[in-house]
Scaffold this active site. Sequence first.
Site, PDB file in Angstrom:
ATOM      1  N   GLU A 154       2.679  -1.439   3.728  1.00  0.00           N
ATOM      2  CA  GLU A 154       3.136  -1.013   2.406  1.00  0.00           C
ATOM      3  C   GLU A 154       3.559  -2.218   1.571  1.00  0.00           C
ATOM      4  O   GLU A 154       3.222  -2.312   0.386  1.00  0.00           O
ATOM      5  CB  GLU A 154       4.300  -0.029   2.520  1.00  0.00           C
ATOM      6  CG  GLU A 154       3.893   1.352   2.966  1.00  0.00           C
ATOM      7  CD  GLU A 154       5.083   2.291   3.112  1.00  0.00           C
ATOM      8  OE1 GLU A 154       6.172   2.004   2.558  1.00  0.00           O
ATOM      9  OE2 GLU A 154       4.922   3.326   3.792  1.00  0.00           O
ATOM     10  N   SER A 166      10.634   5.862   1.983  1.00  0.00           N
ATOM     11  CA  SER A 166      10.033   7.055   1.400  1.00  0.00           C
ATOM     12  C   SER A 166       9.804   8.095   2.479  1.00  0.00           C
ATOM     13  O   SER A 166       9.422   7.784   3.591  1.00  0.00           O
ATOM     14  CB  SER A 166       8.720   6.692   0.699  1.00  0.00           C
ATOM     15  OG  SER A 166       7.856   6.061   1.595  1.00  0.00           O
ATOM     16  N   GLU A 197       0.406   7.318  -1.733  1.00  0.00           N
ATOM     17  CA  GLU A 197       0.824   7.533  -0.346  1.00  0.00           C
ATOM     18  C   GLU A 197      -0.023   6.565   0.472  1.00  0.00           C
ATOM     19  O   GLU A 197      -1.256   6.659   0.474  1.00  0.00           O
ATOM     20  CB  GLU A 197       0.572   8.981   0.077  1.00  0.00           C
ATOM     21  CG  GLU A 197       1.113   9.328   1.424  1.00  0.00           C
ATOM     22  CD  GLU A 197       2.642   9.300   1.503  1.00  0.00           C
ATOM     23  OE1 GLU A 197       3.141   9.050   2.616  1.00  0.00           O
ATOM     24  OE2 GLU A 197       3.325   9.516   0.479  1.00  0.00           O
ATOM     25  N   ASP A 244       4.942   6.494  -1.366  1.00  0.00           N
ATOM     26  CA  ASP A 244       5.295   5.196  -0.788  1.00  0.00           C
ATOM     27  C   ASP A 244       5.377   4.108  -1.846  1.00  0.00           C
ATOM     28  O   ASP A 244       6.217   3.215  -1.771  1.00  0.00           O
ATOM     29  CB  ASP A 244       4.263   4.796   0.273  1.00  0.00           C
ATOM     30  CG  ASP A 244       4.276   5.735   1.462  1.00  0.00           C
ATOM     31  OD1 ASP A 244       5.369   6.152   1.881  1.00  0.00           O
ATOM     32  OD2 ASP A 244       3.188   6.052   1.962  1.00  0.00           O
TER      33      ASP A 244
END
Length: 172
Positions: free
Chosen positions: A10, A30, A53, A40
């Site tokens: 991420e 998240s 996401e 995210d």
Amino acid sequence: MSQAKGDRRERELVNRLDEAGFAVMRAPASGSATERELPDVLAGDGEVFYAIEAKSSSGNPIYLTGEEVEALIYFAQNFGAKPRIGVRFDREDWYFFHPADLHVTGGGNYRVKKETAIAEGTDFDEFVGRSKKVTLEEIGDDDPGPDPEIVRVLEAVKQDVMDVEEAADILE
């Protein structure tokens, strides 16, 4: 996959989007820090805004629950962003999908296979506006085909109306 590896992926996505000129933020923890489902990553460049996401895998298919996808769509609609699923497989780049383009399993979950991501996903450069995917069909539409004069001469040779030397002279 470990939570640490997912977090690292991420952060990698956030950094890449930042380098591409997007204002971007990663939602802290998240999915677990609050009762509200958050994407995210949130990213925007002043013209387009995404709620993402992000999922990654070593090579196995990536699965998302129906609830995860519904929460993403709900948040994106209320926020004014486009919902996207970002997937990254080891030794591959990021690929992005609109939730409606994902395979829905019999149990109501969503799945992305590595082959599908590579063949059908929007790659990172296209996602950030650096390039545009062009299909072979689109390239073929602009092809006017063979020169009609050449075809006429070759057909004449094929039908023994013209010999090869005469055809060569005409086509020079």
